[in-house]
Design a protein around this motif. Structure first.
Motif, PDB file in Angstrom:
ATOM      1  N   UNK A   1       0.816  -1.225   0.000  1.00 10.88           N
ATOM      2  CA  UNK A   1       0.000   0.000   0.000  1.00 10.88           C
ATOM      3  C   UNK A   1       0.845   1.269   0.000  1.00 10.88           C
ATOM      4  N   UNK A   2       2.047   1.208   0.603  1.00 17.62           N
ATOM      5  CA  UNK A   2       2.909   2.397   0.647  1.00 17.62           C
ATOM      6  C   UNK A   2       3.362   2.801  -0.748  1.00 17.62           C
ATOM      7  N   UNK A   3       3.546   1.819  -1.624  1.00 15.57           N
ATOM      8  CA  UNK A   3       3.960   2.131  -2.988  1.00 15.57           C
ATOM      9  C   UNK A   3       2.893   2.961  -3.689  1.00 15.57           C
ATOM     10  N   UNK A   4       1.648   2.603  -3.478  1.00 17.85           N
ATOM     11  CA  UNK A   4       0.548   3.359  -4.086  1.00 17.85           C
ATOM     12  C   UNK A   4       0.453   4.755  -3.476  1.00 17.85           C
ATOM     13  N   UNK A   5       0.592   4.810  -2.151  1.00 19.60           N
ATOM     14  CA  UNK A   5       0.418   6.087  -1.455  1.00 19.60           C
ATOM     15  C   UNK A   5       1.515   7.084  -1.779  1.00 19.60           C
ATOM     16  N   UNK A   6       2.666   6.611  -2.288  1.00 17.81           N
ATOM     17  CA  UNK A   6       3.752   7.524  -2.628  1.00 17.81           C
ATOM     18  C   UNK A   6       3.322   8.537  -3.673  1.00 17.81           C
ATOM     19  N   UNK A   7       2.421   8.115  -4.553  1.00 15.29           N
ATOM     20  CA  UNK A   7       1.919   9.031  -5.580  1.00 15.29           C
ATOM     21  C   UNK A   7       0.525   9.534  -5.226  1.00 15.29           C
ATOM     22  N   UNK A   8      -0.322   8.620  -4.795  1.00 13.92           N
ATOM     23  CA  UNK A   8      -1.708   8.975  -4.464  1.00 13.92           C
ATOM     24  C   UNK A   8      -1.771   9.429  -3.010  1.00 13.92           C
ATOM     25  N   UNK A   9      -1.182  10.625  -2.788  1.00 17.77           N
ATOM     26  CA  UNK A   9      -1.129  11.154  -1.428  1.00 17.77           C
ATOM     27  C   UNK A   9      -2.201  12.191  -1.163  1.00 17.77           C
ATOM     28  N   UNK A  10      -3.061  12.437  -2.146  1.00 15.37           N
ATOM     29  CA  UNK A  10      -4.111  13.428  -1.985  1.00 15.37           C
ATOM     30  C   UNK A  10      -3.705  14.801  -2.442  1.00 15.37           C
ATOM     31  N   UNK A  11      -2.418  14.970  -2.777  1.00 12.27           N
ATOM     32  CA  UNK A  11      -1.930  16.268  -3.253  1.00 12.27           C
ATOM     33  C   UNK A  11      -1.603  16.193  -4.739  1.00 12.27           C
ATOM     34  N   UNK A  12      -0.663  15.305  -5.072  1.00 16.56           N
ATOM     35  CA  UNK A  12      -0.311  15.136  -6.478  1.00 16.56           C
ATOM     36  C   UNK A  12      -1.382  14.359  -7.244  1.00 16.56           C
ATOM     37  N   UNK A  13      -1.938  13.370  -6.578  1.00 15.19           N
ATOM     38  CA  UNK A  13      -2.981  12.544  -7.183  1.00 15.19           C
ATOM     39  C   UNK A  13      -4.051  12.277  -6.125  1.00 15.19           C
ATOM     40  N   UNK A  14      -5.232  11.905  -6.584  1.00  8.61           N
ATOM     41  CA  UNK A  14      -6.318  11.588  -5.663  1.00  8.61           C
ATOM     42  C   UNK A  14      -5.906  10.442  -4.748  1.00  8.61           C
ATOM     43  N   UNK A  15      -6.160  10.610  -3.474  1.00  6.36           N
ATOM     44  CA  UNK A  15      -5.795   9.576  -2.509  1.00  6.36           C
ATOM     45  C   UNK A  15      -6.661   8.332  -2.720  1.00  6.36           C
ATOM     46  N   UNK A  16      -6.060   7.173  -2.549  1.00  9.52           N
ATOM     47  CA  UNK A  16      -6.785   5.905  -2.678  1.00  9.52           C
ATOM     48  C   UNK A  16      -6.446   5.013  -1.496  1.00  9.52           C
ATOM     49  N   UNK A  17      -7.265   4.024  -1.291  1.00 15.93           N
ATOM     50  CA  UNK A  17      -7.002   3.017  -0.262  1.00 15.93           C
ATOM     51  C   UNK A  17      -6.856   1.670  -0.945  1.00 15.93           C
ATOM     52  N   UNK A  18      -5.714   1.069  -0.811  1.00 18.87           N
ATOM     53  CA  UNK A  18      -5.463  -0.223  -1.443  1.00 18.87           C
ATOM     54  C   UNK A  18      -5.072  -1.234  -0.376  1.00 18.87           C
ATOM     55  N   UNK A  19      -5.799  -2.336  -0.323  1.00 23.18           N
ATOM     56  CA  UNK A  19      -5.490  -3.405   0.616  1.00 23.18           C
ATOM     57  C   UNK A  19      -5.250  -4.680  -0.178  1.00 23.18           C
ATOM     58  N   UNK A  20      -4.032  -5.148  -0.230  1.00 20.71           N
ATOM     59  CA  UNK A  20      -3.740  -6.377  -0.985  1.00 20.71           C
ATOM     60  C   UNK A  20      -4.557  -7.553  -0.437  1.00 20.71           C
ATOM     61  N   UNK A  21      -4.987  -8.405  -1.331  1.00 20.48           N
ATOM     62  CA  UNK A  21      -5.761  -9.574  -0.920  1.00 20.48           C
ATOM     63  C   UNK A  21      -4.881 -10.530  -0.136  1.00 20.48           C
ATOM     64  N   UNK A  22      -5.455 -11.107   0.898  1.00 15.87           N
ATOM     65  CA  UNK A  22      -4.733 -12.068   1.715  1.00 15.87           C
ATOM     66  C   UNK A  22      -5.530 -13.367   1.791  1.00 15.87           C
ATOM     67  N   UNK A  23      -4.856 -14.413   2.196  1.00 13.31           N
ATOM     68  CA  UNK A  23      -5.524 -15.694   2.368  1.00 13.31           C
ATOM     69  C   UNK A  23      -5.604 -16.480   1.073  1.00 13.31           C
TER      70      UNK A  23
END
Length: 482
Positions: free
Chosen positions: A65-87
């Motif tokens: 998720x940190x990789x996504x947030x590096x760009x999608x921080x709400x300033x440069x790009x729209x913020x997103x929430x990404x949760x990798x699938x587990x299990x």
């Protein structure tokens, strides 16, 4: 400060991971992932850029998720929430990437249908034709041999992440569409020899899609069938549907009367759909031997076919008045559906008992019915007792000289004595209800106290009757028959 090219790569990675995490994950082959891989082909020279865990044991196949947030921080790009699938994956595939390590550097062999090098990013979840070709299987997926299912697929009971909707969407094998598959073909396919001599267990291919409680929806004899008992229970299999289908033989004319011959040969096939209680809807008592051999309903068995008792085609509206001859010649047939108490509602040994054969108010009009012979009264009644008892109570008794005068049954026509000969010849049985032989011989006997009135009508052939039964002549003429 990151360059524009670096930012673009981060954006592409983020877009890929978000799209893949949102893509349907039921493991249905041939489904194109929602992320547009081809549009971002320039950013990903290798698949492991995003899916590092494919080749590196212990690593996630998704970006963090940190990789996504590096760009999608709400300033440069729209913020997103990404949760990798587990299990575990929601799939029934046995596939794992480590087992296929020999192709890990050539992802396109499994995930790209096109042979063109430039199409390497036309990604799909998996290309079934490539899987089948690699494993030496020829043909389309649903038309493959049934015993090939287990090569790629887990039993349904082990594919715990699949939803009922996913199970309902399983492709139906071509073999299941063949004529006769539902009636008996599937049983032969499902049963394979077990460890014990003469025992059978379930074919592994059947366990890929089916469970015990699905089979029980049809099979009354499920507890007696080893292949069904070898299956696990799984309510998701019920989404595949299934209901008993009437065999073609049951649509034949008069099957309700002909089925006993087939059941007598072997009730094993009958036990698939019928319980003992089902057959006793029609059969009385404990039923014949084939019925007694059927299992009773209960837990672990199908409910069985629910029958409705209907009369045979021969039992038309007038059958009630003419069934006597059939009952006399074929009583065993009647015993299939009827018991003695059924018959005694009409055929009463006790004259005082009530019955339901005659309609209400029949007593007031029964003389005309008896005279016109609408039915044979003697089938149920003893005229010498039943009729006389009632007539005596009503005062309708024979008068002096056997009904020649006084108040009696024939009072409706005062001159009945003069014309009674025609009535006697028409229905002598009716006369015998009240009269005995001596009532007649008082007038008609040619000897003793008789007056010698000739009872014989026009055209009477005395010689013929004498040769046929001289005893009748002796009643009036004695031994000196003319």
């Amino acid at each position: 400060m990151p360059t524009m090219k670096t930012v673009s790569r981060i954006v592409a990675i983020t877009t890929l991971t978000v799209a893949l995490s949102a893509a349907p994950t039921d493991g249905l082959h041939g489904q194109t992932a929602t992320f547009e891989h081809a549009r971002h082909a320039g950013f990903f020279p290798e698949c492991t850029t995003c899916h590092g865990g494919i080749s590196q044991e212990g690593q996630s196949i998704w970006p963090s998720p940190n990789t996504c947030a590096a760009c999608h921080d709400g300033t440069n790009r729209q913020a997103i929430t990404f949760e990798p699938r587990e299990g575990p994956r929601p799939t029934n595939l046995k596939f794992t990437h480590p087992v296929h390590s020999f192709v890990l550097e050539q992802c396109r062999l499994c995930h790209v249908e096109s042979e063109e090098v430039g199409d390497r990013m036309q990604v799909q979840r998996a290309v079934i034709s490539r899987c089948l070709a690699c494993h030496g299987l020829e043909g389309e997926h649903p038309s493959l041999e049934d015993n090939s299912c287990t090569l790629c697929h887990l039993p349904l009971s082990e594919a715990t992440q699949l939803s009922p909707e996913s199970v309902a969407g399983f492709p139906r094998p071509t073999s299941h569409e063949e004529q006769g598959f539902t009636q008996g073909g599937h049983g032969a396919l499902a049963a394979v020899p077990g460890e014990e001599p003469g025992a059978f267990t379930i074919a592994a291919s059947c366990a890929t899609c089916h469970a015990r409680n699905q089979c029980i929806t049809c099979h009354v004899n499920a507890p007696e069938l080893g292949p069904i008992q070898a299956l696990e229970e799984d309510n998701r299999a019920l989404s595949l549907g299934g209901a008993p289908q009437m065999p073609e033989s049951h649509s034949l004319v008069n099957w309700d009367q002909r089925h006993s011959a087939e059941a007598s040969k072997s009730s094993v096939s009958c036990a698939t759909c019928h319980t003992k209680e089902s057959c006793l809807t029609c059969h009385t008592g404990n039923g014949p031997q084939p019925v007694r051999a059927l299992p009773s309903g209960g837990p672990g068995r199908g409910a069985g076919v629910q029958l409705t008792r209907t009369p045979p085609a021969s039992h038309t509206w007038e059958f009630r008045d003419r069934h006597g001859s059939d009952a006399a010649t074929r009583p065993v047939s009647c015993e299939t559906c009827h018991v003695r108490e059924t018959c005694l509602t009409c055929h009463r040994p006790d004259a005082s008992a009530a019955g339901d054969y005659h309609p209400a108010g029949f007593l007031t009009r029964h003389p005309s019915s008896a005279w016109s012979r609408e039915a044979d009264c003697s089938d149920c009644h003893n005229p010498a007792q039943f009729c006389q008892d009632c007539h005596k109570q009503a005062g309708l008794v024979a008068g002096k000289f056997g009904g020649s005068g006084g108040r009696g049954y024939h009072d409706g026509f005062q001159a009945f004595l003069v014309g009674h000969g025609q009535a006697a010849r028409q229905s002598l049985e009716s006369c015998a209800s009240c009269h005995v032989e001596r009532d007649c011989t008082r007038c008609h006997a040619a000897r003793g106290i008789g007056y010698g009135f000739n009872p014989h009508g026009p055209g009477f052939n005395a010689d013929r009757l004498k040769k046929k039964n001289p005893t009748l002549c002796i009643a009036c003429h004695g031994r000196t028959i003319p």
